[in-house]
Design a protein around this motif. Sequence first.
Motif, PDB file in Angstrom:
ATOM      1  N   ARG A  99      -7.259  -6.330   0.396  1.00  5.92           N
ATOM      2  CA  ARG A  99      -6.122  -6.533   1.293  1.00  5.92           C
ATOM      3  C   ARG A  99      -4.831  -6.001   0.656  1.00  5.92           C
ATOM      4  NH1 ARG A  99      -4.941 -11.529   5.319  1.00  5.92           N
ATOM      5  NH2 ARG A  99      -7.199 -11.308   5.496  1.00  5.92           N
ATOM      6  N   SER A 100      -4.728  -6.080  -0.645  1.00  2.45           N
ATOM      7  CA  SER A 100      -3.542  -5.571  -1.332  1.00  2.45           C
ATOM      8  C   SER A 100      -3.352  -4.080  -1.069  1.00  2.45           C
ATOM      9  CB  SER A 100      -3.648  -5.809  -2.837  1.00  2.45           C
ATOM     10  OG  SER A 100      -3.657  -7.175  -3.147  1.00  2.45           O
ATOM     11  N   VAL A 101      -4.436  -3.322  -1.168  1.00  3.81           N
ATOM     12  CA  VAL A 101      -4.364  -1.878  -0.923  1.00  3.81           C
ATOM     13  C   VAL A 101      -3.903  -1.606   0.503  1.00  3.81           C
ATOM     14  CG1 VAL A 101      -5.720   0.239  -0.727  1.00  3.81           C
ATOM     15  CG2 VAL A 101      -6.071  -1.280  -2.673  1.00  3.81           C
ATOM     16  N   LEU A 102      -4.452  -2.346   1.459  1.00  5.31           N
ATOM     17  CA  LEU A 102      -4.067  -2.170   2.864  1.00  5.31           C
ATOM     18  C   LEU A 102      -2.597  -2.525   3.072  1.00  5.31           C
ATOM     19  CD1 LEU A 102      -7.237  -3.703   4.582  1.00  5.31           C
ATOM     20  CD2 LEU A 102      -6.681  -1.282   4.290  1.00  5.31           C
ATOM     21  N   TYR A 103      -2.152  -3.596   2.435  1.00  5.54           N
ATOM     22  CA  TYR A 103      -0.750  -3.997   2.540  1.00  5.54           C
ATOM     23  C   TYR A 103       0.173  -2.901   2.002  1.00  5.54           C
ATOM     24  CZ  TYR A 103      -1.129  -8.984   3.840  1.00  5.54           C
ATOM     25  OH  TYR A 103      -1.322 -10.167   4.506  1.00  5.54           O
ATOM     26  N   ILE A 104      -0.175  -2.357   0.841  1.00  5.96           N
ATOM     27  CA  ILE A 104       0.683  -1.349   0.219  1.00  5.96           C
ATOM     28  C   ILE A 104       0.764  -0.096   1.082  1.00  5.96           C
ATOM     29  CG2 ILE A 104       0.887   0.205  -1.768  1.00  5.96           C
ATOM     30  CD1 ILE A 104      -0.275  -2.112  -3.465  1.00  5.96           C
ATOM     31  N   LEU A 105      -0.355   0.335   1.629  1.00  6.51           N
ATOM     32  CA  LEU A 105      -0.343   1.490   2.537  1.00  6.51           C
ATOM     33  C   LEU A 105       0.517   1.202   3.767  1.00  6.51           C
ATOM     34  CD1 LEU A 105      -4.101   2.579   2.380  1.00  6.51           C
ATOM     35  CD2 LEU A 105      -2.136   3.699   1.300  1.00  6.51           C
ATOM     36  N   ALA A 106       0.419  -0.010   4.283  1.00  9.36           N
ATOM     37  CA  ALA A 106       1.222  -0.406   5.442  1.00  9.36           C
ATOM     38  C   ALA A 106       2.711  -0.403   5.099  1.00  9.36           C
ATOM     39  CB  ALA A 106       0.797  -1.791   5.922  1.00  9.36           C
ATOM     40  N   GLN A 107       3.048  -0.899   3.915  1.00  8.78           N
ATOM     41  CA  GLN A 107       4.452  -0.943   3.496  1.00  8.78           C
ATOM     42  C   GLN A 107       5.026   0.461   3.326  1.00  8.78           C
ATOM     43  OE1 GLN A 107       3.640  -3.244   0.042  1.00  8.78           O
ATOM     44  NE2 GLN A 107       3.424  -5.157   1.188  1.00  8.78           N
TER      45      GLN A 107
END
Length: 250
Positions: A99-107
């Motif tokens: 989820r961290s990777v997905l969050y960072i891409l979203a940010q």
Amino acid sequence: MAKIALGNHSEAAQPDCVRAVLAEVVLTFLFVFAGVGAAMAAGKMSGGGDTIMALSAVAIAHTLVVAVMISAGLHISGGHLNPAVTLGLAVGGHITLIRSVLYILAQLLGSSVACLLLKYLTGGLETPVHTLAAGMGSFQGVIMEIVLTFSLLFTVYATIVDPKKGIIAGLGPLLVGLVVGANIFAGGPFSGASMNPARSFGPALAAGDWSDHWVYWVGPIIGGGLAGLVYENIFIVSTHAPLARDDEGF
């Protein structure tokens, strides 16, 4: 000691994860639009010069928008807005690496869209990028960003994450916003006081200026991760034993 949880690849398809990732896109977009927009407006009104009024305007704008956007997203995604926050919480086991990777891409996406839109809406006005002040070397800039981001993540843990936080419910986002503003006053004239790789990424992409950009990844990531390790392993008490009483047994 880190408490990192890898997670499962199927997590990316779960409805709550999808909603959280979309929330991070929207929240980061709104945060960067207001923060970078305020910096552009302050620069235009001050004639491009560095003044205490311009610095104050940027610090106050970031204080307000950070507090509001964290409050708006706290119940959906946690209102991270920041890869350093996401990684700092991952170190403490509060979010999986998947989820961290997905969050960072979203940010990064939210920040990029915000800055490209600002450039278009202002008639091609350049988005101000985070760069090191004259006389400040890369190592000094990294250390500055480590300290500032450590301060930010320590506040996030102490006022939002810690289950025994001794503050009024809902006050945490405001306190996080206040420390962001204070750090901009302290570090803005020197390193730019990014504390947020996504906040630095969008303007650099829109302006095509990557000078010193690595500083705004290395510093915040180290500072955020260190704060997560320190607070999670030293200050969070997971169990509670009642204090002994003098009148026990009566």
